[in-house]
Design a protein around this motif. Structure first.
Motif, PDB file in Angstrom:
ATOM      1  N   ILE A  89      62.517  18.062  91.605  1.00  0.00           N
ATOM      2  CA  ILE A  89      62.853  16.411  91.735  1.00  0.00           C
ATOM      3  C   ILE A  89      63.365  15.830  90.651  1.00  0.00           C
ATOM      4  O   ILE A  89      64.382  15.097  90.888  1.00  0.00           O
ATOM      5  CB  ILE A  89      61.430  15.534  91.892  1.00  0.00           C
ATOM      6  CG1 ILE A  89      60.381  16.068  92.850  1.00  0.00           C
ATOM      7  CG2 ILE A  89      61.456  14.071  91.658  1.00  0.00           C
ATOM      8  CD1 ILE A  89      58.928  15.475  92.889  1.00  0.00           C
ATOM      9  N   THR A  90      63.385  16.107  89.344  1.00  0.00           N
ATOM     10  CA  THR A  90      64.114  15.678  88.236  1.00  0.00           C
ATOM     11  C   THR A  90      65.564  16.234  88.577  1.00  0.00           C
ATOM     12  O   THR A  90      66.578  15.340  88.145  1.00  0.00           O
ATOM     13  CB  THR A  90      63.764  16.453  86.822  1.00  0.00           C
ATOM     14  OG1 THR A  90      62.352  15.884  86.733  1.00  0.00           O
ATOM     15  CG2 THR A  90      64.673  16.016  85.886  1.00  0.00           C
ATOM     16  N   VAL A  91      66.151  17.612  89.075  1.00  0.00           N
ATOM     17  CA  VAL A  91      67.382  17.935  88.953  1.00  0.00           C
ATOM     18  C   VAL A  91      67.885  16.904  90.297  1.00  0.00           C
ATOM     19  O   VAL A  91      69.091  17.073  90.057  1.00  0.00           O
ATOM     20  CB  VAL A  91      67.108  19.630  89.147  1.00  0.00           C
ATOM     21  CG1 VAL A  91      68.747  19.838  90.101  1.00  0.00           C
ATOM     22  CG2 VAL A  91      66.908  20.241  88.183  1.00  0.00           C
ATOM     23  N   VAL A  92      67.166  16.888  91.297  1.00  0.00           N
ATOM     24  CA  VAL A  92      67.929  16.186  92.434  1.00  0.00           C
ATOM     25  C   VAL A  92      68.294  14.784  91.951  1.00  0.00           C
ATOM     26  O   VAL A  92      69.329  14.243  92.243  1.00  0.00           O
ATOM     27  CB  VAL A  92      66.693  15.946  93.590  1.00  0.00           C
ATOM     28  CG1 VAL A  92      67.207  15.042  94.651  1.00  0.00           C
ATOM     29  CG2 VAL A  92      66.423  17.544  94.485  1.00  0.00           C
ATOM     30  N   VAL A  93      67.290  13.867  91.316  1.00  0.00           N
ATOM     31  CA  VAL A  93      67.697  12.642  90.756  1.00  0.00           C
ATOM     32  C   VAL A  93      68.988  12.765  89.616  1.00  0.00           C
ATOM     33  O   VAL A  93      69.900  11.929  89.741  1.00  0.00           O
ATOM     34  CB  VAL A  93      66.237  12.080  89.977  1.00  0.00           C
ATOM     35  CG1 VAL A  93      67.034  10.809  89.309  1.00  0.00           C
ATOM     36  CG2 VAL A  93      65.251  11.978  91.150  1.00  0.00           C
ATOM     37  N   ALA A  94      68.829  13.702  88.994  1.00  0.00           N
ATOM     38  CA  ALA A  94      70.056  13.976  88.022  1.00  0.00           C
ATOM     39  C   ALA A  94      71.380  14.238  88.808  1.00  0.00           C
ATOM     40  O   ALA A  94      72.369  13.762  88.497  1.00  0.00           O
ATOM     41  CB  ALA A  94      69.927  15.159  86.949  1.00  0.00           C
ATOM     42  N   LEU A  95      71.425  14.903  89.777  1.00  0.00           N
ATOM     43  CA  LEU A  95      72.387  15.155  90.903  1.00  0.00           C
ATOM     44  C   LEU A  95      72.978  13.943  91.340  1.00  0.00           C
ATOM     45  O   LEU A  95      74.359  13.832  91.582  1.00  0.00           O
ATOM     46  CB  LEU A  95      72.158  16.254  91.853  1.00  0.00           C
ATOM     47  CG  LEU A  95      72.072  17.704  91.417  1.00  0.00           C
ATOM     48  CD1 LEU A  95      71.547  18.449  92.635  1.00  0.00           C
ATOM     49  CD2 LEU A  95      73.208  18.102  90.958  1.00  0.00           C
ATOM     50  N   VAL A  96      72.196  12.932  91.780  1.00  0.00           N
ATOM     51  CA  VAL A  96      72.546  11.981  92.402  1.00  0.00           C
ATOM     52  C   VAL A  96      73.245  11.079  91.322  1.00  0.00           C
ATOM     53  O   VAL A  96      74.251  10.188  91.676  1.00  0.00           O
ATOM     54  CB  VAL A  96      71.216  11.188  93.101  1.00  0.00           C
ATOM     55  CG1 VAL A  96      71.462   9.401  93.411  1.00  0.00           C
ATOM     56  CG2 VAL A  96      70.356  11.902  94.175  1.00  0.00           C
ATOM     57  N   ARG A 124      76.616  12.213  90.680  1.00  0.00           N
ATOM     58  CA  ARG A 124      77.526  11.658  91.871  1.00  0.00           C
ATOM     59  C   ARG A 124      77.733  10.518  91.506  1.00  0.00           C
ATOM     60  O   ARG A 124      79.183  10.147  92.180  1.00  0.00           O
ATOM     61  CB  ARG A 124      76.708  12.268  93.157  1.00  0.00           C
ATOM     62  CG  ARG A 124      77.572  11.861  94.272  1.00  0.00           C
ATOM     63  CD  ARG A 124      78.831  12.896  94.698  1.00  0.00           C
ATOM     64  NE  ARG A 124      78.225  14.244  94.545  1.00  0.00           N
ATOM     65  CZ  ARG A 124      78.281  14.916  96.020  1.00  0.00           C
ATOM     66  NH1 ARG A 124      78.214  14.063  96.844  1.00  0.00           N
ATOM     67  NH2 ARG A 124      77.816  16.159  95.658  1.00  0.00           N
ATOM     68  N   ILE A 125      77.090   9.541  91.446  1.00  0.00           N
ATOM     69  CA  ILE A 125      77.250   8.248  91.130  1.00  0.00           C
ATOM     70  C   ILE A 125      78.488   7.796  90.245  1.00  0.00           C
ATOM     71  O   ILE A 125      79.325   7.160  90.274  1.00  0.00           O
ATOM     72  CB  ILE A 125      76.084   7.337  91.139  1.00  0.00           C
ATOM     73  CG1 ILE A 125      75.133   7.418  92.486  1.00  0.00           C
ATOM     74  CG2 ILE A 125      76.434   5.650  91.050  1.00  0.00           C
ATOM     75  CD1 ILE A 125      73.741   6.885  92.206  1.00  0.00           C
ATOM     76  N   ASP A 177      83.627  10.743  86.959  1.00  0.00           N
ATOM     77  CA  ASP A 177      83.831  12.019  86.423  1.00  0.00           C
ATOM     78  C   ASP A 177      84.271  11.585  84.648  1.00  0.00           C
ATOM     79  O   ASP A 177      83.867  12.647  84.016  1.00  0.00           O
ATOM     80  CB  ASP A 177      84.927  12.809  86.723  1.00  0.00           C
ATOM     81  CG  ASP A 177      84.231  13.162  88.417  1.00  0.00           C
ATOM     82  OD1 ASP A 177      83.236  13.083  88.594  1.00  0.00           O
ATOM     83  OD2 ASP A 177      85.421  13.557  89.278  1.00  0.00           O
ATOM     84  N   GLY A 178      85.032  10.627  84.608  1.00  0.00           N
ATOM     85  CA  GLY A 178      85.672  10.470  83.072  1.00  0.00           C
ATOM     86  C   GLY A 178      84.517  10.046  82.243  1.00  0.00           C
ATOM     87  O   GLY A 178      84.962  10.034  80.890  1.00  0.00           O
ATOM     88  N   LEU A 179      83.349   9.842  82.786  1.00  0.00           N
ATOM     89  CA  LEU A 179      82.179   9.212  81.701  1.00  0.00           C
ATOM     90  C   LEU A 179      81.818  10.217  80.897  1.00  0.00           C
ATOM     91  O   LEU A 179      81.450  10.054  79.574  1.00  0.00           O
ATOM     92  CB  LEU A 179      80.950   8.753  82.572  1.00  0.00           C
ATOM     93  CG  LEU A 179      80.139   7.896  81.870  1.00  0.00           C
ATOM     94  CD1 LEU A 179      80.723   6.632  81.433  1.00  0.00           C
ATOM     95  CD2 LEU A 179      78.918   7.647  82.873  1.00  0.00           C
TER      96      LEU A 179
END
Length: 736
Positions: free
Chosen positions: A188-195, A198-199, A202-204
């Protein structure tokens, strides 16, 4: 001296400017990093409180650490991991022991992010597995050694269920249950991290990727090259890590050993004080004047049962105490007076004689004399015990018996194992932190600058002025400002490179001057020969031009292409004016005789070939490098050799004659034919070419003649222009 001082001052000012700009950028980035870490720590707390508030079987306490590793890299992830558990430990001290799990999860997330594992489904599953190993397995091991290692009991209902269903050992059941729970939690943690990834733009990442560059930051290929620089032995990075690891290990081993021994001694003393207090209560519970009666009559003696009950109550009110009993010490052993039953085993009967345990033999005389003894640790017939003996003194001041208290050492071992586990975990946690900081500082303050200097110096190109200037600029652009010996090394390498480039430029300028002087000297020598031979005119200059034209044409046609290099052609052209230098040893009478030479005179004239060979051999001996004089010597010696072997001085034939001499033979004869002499008129082009063509395969190399025939008409047409060029060069040389 003044120039060097000015150069040093300029470089110092430039380095100061670079460092000031870098400090401003570093300060701003540090603020961004701190804000980023605070946000990630808050995310960890929010996730943990959400899981607790909803009564979920998960933790959700490492999402911030994962994001810190993904966006910030190793150091922000490690910082967030440590600080999360440190802040939590202010309320729950035991939570700090689990910081290792959080830190390793952050390190794994940074590692996976930099290898693009979050972008592929199969590698995402690998990331979840790694996180579960760090959180579930490592966390379970920590839990086991903190709480369950001594008792052998699992610490959760789910672990108990796993053990009941599978028949696993307690430790295996604990690890398995925690891993399964953590696998779902980290998924669940990895899924939230992927979201979140994605949001967010990229430059952050570049805003939070905390580095410690003390030079101009490297990127792309340069960064990879600096990181992966090969060494013959152990790399500097590995040496620093090894030194830190060894020092930390030695310090940890010494500190843990001392701490454990002190804790053990303190524990023994604390338990001894408890046992002494219990023993004192037992002494007060026994009527010292009736010990003999109690021993003789046992339970039949009035008040025996009441006294034994009081001893049992004293024992039961002290949880640490395993046994409370009263012995009379005699020569044949310990005579039981009181030994209350325990829940697990009955006590000995009054009057029973218990042999001395080996641990008590050193104290036998003191016990027989009724003197107090120190606490005794034994591991014999009654188990591993800490025993305290206190004498029971009657009204006459005699020791009638000893009140004894046994405290099980198993409880002490449990406490000591838990203490040892805590100390080791804390040291491992700080070990990881210190190693990470040391490697991080070493990476940016030592390894990267040294590898950058090494790479720039190794790739330094000397083949042209442009590449040399570019290489120096590449070194200068590194802008290393470590402020220590590494910066001193960088400045020394940079100055050495600049001085080397300046020296090369100066040397090349001087070499060019010397080369021009040599060329002029060659022409002067050729002029000396021509000035004595009234027949030749500007023959040596024209033949040089003809040989170059012939060689260029041959190369265009692919003839002897592997021989006719730029260097070879330049050497032949430069050497051509010296082909008749041997005539300097022929007398003017023979050189300028208008009529036909006698056989003897012709033999002397022919000697100019060997004379020229000898002159140039001597000239080569006076020089460290022969250079073009090798070709000059061959031209002087062999330009009168013939393809059919009928020439002089050595009668060489075909390809035994050097190529330069075969080319010179054609140029030499052609110029002699078409030039005007005091004893003849110039031949027409047609007649001259007829002679040359007829000589192919006899006098001349047919391949050379073939190539010459393709440009001969053009050369003949341009001979007037060539005369003017030669005349101007001659005048310039004379003026020089």
């Amino acid at each position: 001296m003044c120039i060097d001082a000015a150069h040093g001052s300029t470089m110092g000012a430039a380095m100061d400017d670079i460092e000031n700009v870098r400090s401003l950028r570093g300060g701003k980035k540090l603020v961004m990093l701190l804000l980023f870490c605070v946000i990630c720590i808050a995310v960890n707390f929010i996730g943990s409180h959400v899981a607790t508030g909803l009564n979920l079987p998960f933790y959700f306490d490492c999402l911030g650490s994962v994001l810190a590793g993904v966006f910030g890299g190793y150091m922000p992830g490690i910082i967030v991991g440590y600080l999360t558990n440190f802040v939590t430990s202010l309320n729950d001290p035991s939570s700090f022991y689990y910081c290792l799990s959080n830190v390793f999860i952050a390190v794994c997330s940074a590692f996976a992010s930099r290898r693009g594992w979050f972008g592929k489904p199969h590698t995402v599953l690998l990331v979840v597995l790694l996180f579960a190993l760090c959180g579930g397995v490592l966390g379970s091991v920590i839990t086991w050694f903190l709480y369950s290692a001594a008792t052998g009991e699992v610490s959760s209902d789910f672990a108990q269920q796993v053990m009941d269903v599978t028949g696993m050992a307690p430790f295996a059941a604990q690890v398995c249950s925690d891993f399964l729970i953590d696998l779902a939690d980290k998924g669940i943690t990895v899924v939230v991290a992927l979201v979140v990834m994605r949001i967010l733009p990229d430059g952050l990442r570049s805003q939070f990727d905390f580095t410690f560059w003390q030079q101009e930051p490297l990127e792309g290929e340069q960064l990879e090259a600096a990181k992966s620089a090969r060494t013959r032995g152990l790399s500097l990075r590995a040496k620093v890590a090894l030194i830190v690891a060894v020092v930390m290990a030695v310090v940890a081993a010494a500190t843990i050993s001392i701490s454990f021994m002190m804790f053990h001694r303190s524990n023994i003393e604390a338990q001894g004080r408890i046992a002494e207090g219990v023993a004192n209560l037992a002494v007060q519970a026994v009527d010292a004047d009736r010990v003999g009666e109690f021993l003789k009559e046992g339970e039949a003696a009035p008040g025996y049962a009441e006294t034994e009950a009081r001893l049992a109550t004293i024992r039961d009110n002290a949880p640490e105490t395993q046994y409370v009993y009263v012995y009379r010490i005699q020569e044949d052993g310990c005579h039981v007076v009181f030994d209350p039953d325990t829940a697990d085993e009955p006590g000995s009967d009054p009057g029973d004689v218990i042999p001395f345990d080996d641990a008590f033999l050193p104290y036998r005389d003191d016990l027989l004399a009724g003197r107090p003894i120190s606490p005794v640790v034994s591991n014999e017939s009654y188990g591993w015990l800490l025993t305290v003996y206190r004498p029971i003194i009657d009204s006459n001041g005699r020791c009638t018996a000893y009140a004894a208290v046994d405290i099980s050492m198993d409880t002490l071992v449990s406490d000591e194992m838990s203490f040892l586990a805590r100390v080791i975990i804390l040291f491992v946690a700080f070990f990881v932190l210190i190693c990470a900081i040391a490697i991080w500082f070493t990476e940016y303050g030592l390894v990267m600058p040294v590898n950058s200097i090494s790479r720039a110096a190794g790739n330094f190109a000397f083949d042209s002025e442009t590449t040399r200037s570019g290489s120096v600029q590449g070194l200068r652009d590194l802008g290393i400002t470590t402020g220590d010996e590494v910066e001193n090394l960088y400045q020394a390498v940079l100055k050495t490179s600049e001085d080397t480039v300046d020296f090369i430029a100066d040397s090349q300028q001087k070499a060019a001057t010397i080369e021009r002087m040599q060329d002029n000297l060659i022409m002067v020598m050729a002029d000396l020969v021509e000035s004595r031979d009234q027949h030749t005119g500007d023959h040596v200059r024209k033949t040089a031009a003809y040989t170059k034209a012939i060689m260029d044409q041959m190369r265009r046609e692919g003839i002897y292409a592997n021989v006719l290099t730029d260097e070879y052609i330049a050497n032949v052209v430069k050497s051509a004016p010296l082909h008749d230098v041997g005539k300097i040893e022929v007398s003017d009478t023979i050189l300028n005789k208008p009529g036909r030479l006698t056989d003897e005179e012709f033999a002397i004239m022919r000697s100019h070939t060997t004379a020229g060979e000898k002159i140039l051999e001597d000239a080569k001996g006076a020089m460290s490098e022969a250079g073009y004089l090798d070709e000059a010597q061959r031209l002087a010696a062999y330009h009168h050799e013939k393809w059919n072997g009928q020439g002089y001085p050595y009668g060489l034939s075909a390809e035994d004659i050097p190529l330069s001499a075969r080319i010179m033979a054609v140029a030499d004869v052609f110029d002699a034919l078409v030039a005007e002499r005091i004893y003849k008129k110039p031949f027409t082009y047609e007649k001259a070419m007829a002679i040359i063509t007829e000589g192919a395969g006899k006098h001349f190399d047919p391949v050379v003649v073939e190539a010459f025939s393709h440009i001969s008409e053009e050369l003949y047409a341009q001979r007037t222009v060539l005369d003017d060029i030669v005349t101007h060069k001659h005048d310039d040389a004379a003026k020089g």
